[in-house]
Design a protein around this motif. Structure first.
Motif, short mmCIF file in Angstrom:
data_model
loop_
_atom_site.label_atom_id
_atom_site.label_comp_id
_atom_site.label_asym_id
_atom_site.label_seq_id
_atom_site.Cartn_x
_atom_site.Cartn_y
_atom_site.Cartn_z
N GLN A 2 36.28 49.12 31.77
CA GLN A 2 35.62 49.22 33.30
C GLN A 2 34.09 50.87 32.76
OE1 GLN A 2 37.44 51.74 35.87
NE2 GLN A 2 37.32 49.77 37.74
N ILE A 6 30.45 50.03 34.20
CA ILE A 6 29.67 50.61 35.13
C ILE A 6 28.63 51.39 34.05
CG2 ILE A 6 29.26 53.00 35.52
CD1 ILE A 6 32.88 53.25 35.73
N GLU A 31 30.09 46.77 55.76
CA GLU A 31 29.48 47.35 56.94
C GLU A 31 28.16 48.03 57.46
OE1 GLU A 31 32.67 49.13 56.33
OE2 GLU A 31 34.09 47.39 56.51
N ILE A 33 26.95 50.54 55.24
CA ILE A 33 27.26 51.60 54.69
C ILE A 33 26.17 51.76 53.48
CG2 ILE A 33 28.41 53.32 53.82
CD1 ILE A 33 30.55 52.15 55.35
N ILE A 35 25.62 52.70 49.80
CA ILE A 35 26.57 53.03 48.43
C ILE A 35 25.65 53.86 47.86
CG2 ILE A 35 27.48 52.74 46.81
CD1 ILE A 35 29.24 51.69 49.58
N TYR A 91 28.99 42.76 49.66
CA TYR A 91 27.54 43.62 49.76
C TYR A 91 26.27 43.48 49.37
CZ TYR A 91 31.25 46.29 47.74
OH TYR A 91 32.28 47.16 47.13
N TRP B 81 31.16 53.55 58.49
CA TRP B 81 31.87 54.37 57.77
C TRP B 81 32.97 54.53 58.36
CZ3 TRP B 81 30.42 56.73 53.85
CH2 TRP B 81 28.43 56.79 53.66
N PHE B 96 33.97 59.01 49.16
CA PHE B 96 33.82 57.45 49.23
C PHE B 96 33.34 55.99 48.67
CE2 PHE B 96 35.01 53.93 51.94
CZ PHE B 96 33.50 53.18 52.11
N ARG B 97 32.25 57.12 48.23
CA ARG B 97 30.83 56.32 47.53
C ARG B 97 30.99 56.19 46.29
NH1 ARG B 97 26.10 58.83 50.76
NH2 ARG B 97 25.63 57.41 51.86
N VAL B 100 33.87 53.79 45.53
CA VAL B 100 33.63 51.54 46.08
C VAL B 100 32.49 51.52 44.69
CG1 VAL B 100 31.40 50.60 47.01
CG2 VAL B 100 32.69 52.09 48.89
N GLU B 101 32.09 52.52 43.86
CA GLU B 101 31.18 52.56 42.42
C GLU B 101 32.01 52.45 41.77
OE1 GLU B 101 27.91 55.12 41.46
OE2 GLU B 101 27.54 55.04 43.48
N LYS B 102 33.20 52.34 41.59
CA LYS B 102 34.50 52.11 40.96
C LYS B 102 35.28 50.80 40.89
CE LYS B 102 35.51 56.37 39.27
NZ LYS B 102 34.81 57.26 39.53
N ASP B 103 34.87 50.23 42.38
CA ASP B 103 35.79 48.86 42.37
C ASP B 103 34.84 47.50 41.91
OD1 ASP B 103 36.09 46.68 45.75
OD2 ASP B 103 36.85 47.15 43.39
N TYR B 106 33.11 45.36 43.27
CA TYR B 106 31.48 45.96 43.47
C TYR B 106 30.70 45.80 41.71
CZ TYR B 106 27.46 49.13 43.76
OH TYR B 106 26.66 50.43 43.29
#
Lengths: 101, 631
Positions: A2, A6, A31, A33, A35, A91, B81, B96-97, B100-103, B106
């Motif tokens: 992971q 990243i 949605e 938002i 990120i 996304y 949100w 939250f952000r 998501v970034e760890k998903d 994504y």
């Protein structure tokens, strides 16, 4: 694994940012938002809100014209810059660039 | 055969109510065709019958009521949100952000989109797909094409109506110095003592995008006749009002004037023009009015003017003899000189830096028959200036004082205002009392305006071109300010325009100089001849014929002739009700001035044209409505 991923993501975004003329990058989810963003908060929120709606509309237009079709990329070229949006199911990646001249 | 039907009723049954009942049909008479009659007719074959195959339509006209619209904006706040995240809380959003970034999804998505995006970015950087090749050639072609095809035109973009019930004239307009998005309009009633009692004194600043409501209301003590934005500080406006006072406003401080000039030291008549001056502090201005004075002000100290000039041509500072001014001109590139346009039709050129008041007035330019409503130097060639007065517009050269170098024909309606185009040296605009706006290009056509647009039915009283030359605002007698856009042909400079304009102006100036020289020669000859004849003859013509004498004689002659004419006219004025025609002859010393007259078209005013002969320049203007004689 992971952490590699990243790191790769970070590297990709950095590479994009370093390209000539790129003014900002925003990543928003389905949605709307934001990120991740390289612009200030107010601009980010504005771009996110407006472009999200635009992509939804564009996608529905493309699919209405031909249900087998789908939106792959959206470019909005204006007098001052170009906004490029790469949509996906979950996304959107938005890049604002000043074209080559 | 007589067809008769008889019906019988008993007398005792008269007056009884009727009972109707059905019965089968009875044949009372049967007329059979008479073959003998048929012989008198001729069968017509074929018959022409008209039939129409069009649908029935009717014409309707609908005029909708004025629709008031307002622009409103909605401010979106962040949304989307998930329920458990409060967008105001930084911590929660960051958390939250990060989540998501760890998903993984994504990350994969971003990788994909990233490559796609990079491709496009590199494409953009590689080549400019919208690059214009052969740009210059294209431009030239375009220019020629547009010149050939495009007719000069003006389009109304917006109309700003006076929101008050009682309509006043829009007497002056001023564009905002930066960005030109605002227009300040001064409203007043310029008819002498005819201002209605409940007329509002307000003047407005309009945003050109919103014609429904003015952006700011200026509330002066007396209606404003002239209004100007400070070119250096766009928040400051200076207004000249009907009662002679000057006031200045700061738009940041609202509608009340910041300061007004003291009434004892102000003008005694409406202030027809105020202009800002070029100065280090940016607070100097000067104003003029029909009381014959030009006053200089520093707006920081409005209690009294910094300087005063009385427009007395005899240079004696005598207010009674002073010329009454209605317009003023100042060009920032020539800060020491300024010009004043008077009601008497003279343009007075003055020097600001003169030591004594006597030296302030440098020279005068005569040639107009009526008040000079507009006076402006050409922004490209300050040596030439435009005056708009009576029925003509004239262009003058500073060196030639006897007459203008170029002039328009005499129009049917009075010209009320005019100005040069800031982008083209040969184009200027004028507005007339019949509501038309004319655009003149003296390089293109000298006799007629290049473009004539009827803006409204009432008289147009003021005109201002925006700095980019594209938009024009004109104000009318009923307080309507109309914003027009001019076609690009009239606001883009043509090739060689400057050189052509200079050449033309110089040529006309030379012509006038030659004419002037000839006139002078002729006058000298005449004078020497008349002096000789005076010595020979012992009889002299009353020495100095005074003005009053002349006026009395003229009046007497005039009334005699008018009466004679009226009698003649009554005889032949039976079927037509057109207008009066009056012929007048005035005797003036040795020369006779023949005055031909214009027929009364609108019962507004009759004015007499005059020819002035070489030699005596004695003019008598008669304005019947105001019964004022001036020499």
């Amino acid at each position: 694994m992971q952490s590699d991923l990243i790191a790769e993501v970070e590297e990709t975004l950095k590479r994009i940012q370093s390209q000539k003329g790129v003014q900002g990058i925003i990543i928003i989810n389905a949605e709307g938002i934001p990120i991740k963003s390289t612009l200030d908060n107010s601009s980010t929120v504005q771009y996110a809100g407006l472009l999200h709606q635009l992509v939804m509309k564009t996608r529905s237009t493309v699919r209405d014209l031909d249900p087998q079709n789908d939106l792959t990329f959206l470019r909005v070229r204006s007098k001052k810059n170009e906004i490029m949006i790469a949509p996906d199911k979950d996304y959107f990646l938005i890049v604002i660039q000043n074209p080559s001249d | 055969m007589e067809i008769v039907y008889v019906y019988v009723k008993k007398r005792s049954e008269f007056g009884r109510p009727c009972y109707f009942s059905d019965r089968p049909a009875e044949l009372h008479a049967d007329l059979l065709p008479d073959a003998a009659l048929a012989a008198t007719f001729l069968a017509r074959d074929p018959c022409d019958v008209g039939a129409q195959c069009a649908p029935d339509v009717s014409e309707h006209e609908v005029n909708t009521e004025r629709f008031e619209s307002e622009s409103r904006g909605i401010n979106h706040v962040e949304g989307g949100w998930p329920k458990d995240v409060n967008p105001q809380e930084m911590e929660q959003t960051i958390r939250f952000r990060k989540k998501v970034e760890k998903d993984e999804n994504y990350m994969n998505t971003i990788m994909q989109l990233g490559t796609l995006m990079e491709h496009s970015i590199k494409q953009n950087n590689a080549i400019d797909i919208y690059q214009e090749y052969f740009e210059e050639e294209d431009e030239e072609d375009e220019e020629e094409v547009t010149d050939a095809k495009e007719q000069p035109a003006a389009k109304t973009i917006n109309v700003f109506r006076d929101p008050n019930e009682v309509k006043r004239t829009a007497s002056s307009l001023s564009w905002h110095p930066d960005g030109n998005h605002k227009l300040a309009v001064a409203y007043s009633c310029l008819e002498f003592q005819r201002a209605p009692k409940d007329m509002s004194f307000d003047s407005y600043i309009w945003d050109i995008e919103n014609p429904n409501r003015p952006e700011l209301t200026l509330k002066p003590v007396s209606p404003l006749v002239s209004l100007e934005y400070n070119p250096k500080d766009s928040h400051i406006l200076l207004g000249g009002s009907y009662n002679g006072q000057i006031a200045y406003w700061d738009t940041r401080k609202g509608g009340q004037p910041v300061e007004m000039s003291a009434i004892e030291h102000s003008h005694r008549d409406p202030v027809y023009k105020v202009i800002w001056l070029q100065s280090k502090t940016g607070t100097d201005a000067f104003s003029t009015s029909t009381d014959g004075q030009v006053l200089w002000w520093d707006i920081r100290k409005m209690s009294e003017p910094t300087e005063r000039l009385v427009l007395d041509l005899s240079r004696k500072e005598n207010l009674e003899n002073a010329l009454t001014a209605v317009s003023l001109e100042f060009e920032p590139t020539m800060p020491t000189k300024f010009m004043v346009g008077t009601e008497q039709g003279l343009v007075v050129s003055c020097n600001r830096k003169a030591k004594t008041p006597a030296e302030k007035i440098v020279c005068t330019y005569s040639g107009h028959h009526g008040p000079i409503y507009a006076l402006q130097r050409n922004p490209f060639f300050p040596k030439y200036f435009l005056t708009v007065a009576d029925w003509t517009a004239r262009i003058w050269s500073e060196d030639i004082k006897e007459s203008s170098i170029m002039w328009t024909k005499y129009h049917m309606a009075y010209l009320m205002d005019g100005c040069w185009s800031p982008v083209r040296p040969s184009v200027f605009f004028t507005v007339k009392m019949d509501g038309t706006l004319d655009a003149w290009d003296f390089l293109f056509k000298r006799n007629d305006p290049t473009l004539s647009v009827k803006v409204c039915d009432e008289a147009l009283c003021s005109l201002r071109v925006q700095d980019n030359g594209r938009l024009l605002a004109c104000g009318s007698q009923l307080g309507t300010a109309t914003l027009l856009e001019i076609s690009p042909g009239l606001c883009t400079m043509q090739r060689n325009e400057k050189t052509l304009a200079t050449a033309m102006a110089e040529r006309e100036a030379k012509r006038e100089k030659i004419l002037e020289a000839r006139q002078r020669e002729m006058r000298l000859k005449e004078r020497s001849r008349s002096e000789q004849s005076k010595e020979d003859e012992s009889r002299e013509l009353d020495g100095e014929v005074t003005t009053e004498d002349l006026v009395a004689r003229a009046e007497k002659d005039f009334f005699q002739i008018v009466e004679a004419e009226l009698k003649k006219m009554e005889k032949d004025k039976e079927d037509e009700k057109v207008g009066w025609k009056m012929c007048c002859k005035l005797l003036d010393q040795n020369h006779t001035l023949n005055l031909t007259v214009v027929s009364l078209a609108e019962l507004r005013s009759t004015s007499l044209f005059w020819h002035h002969l070489v030699g005596q320049v004695s003019m008598v203007t008669l304005d019947l409505n105001e019964l004022r004689w001036s020499h």
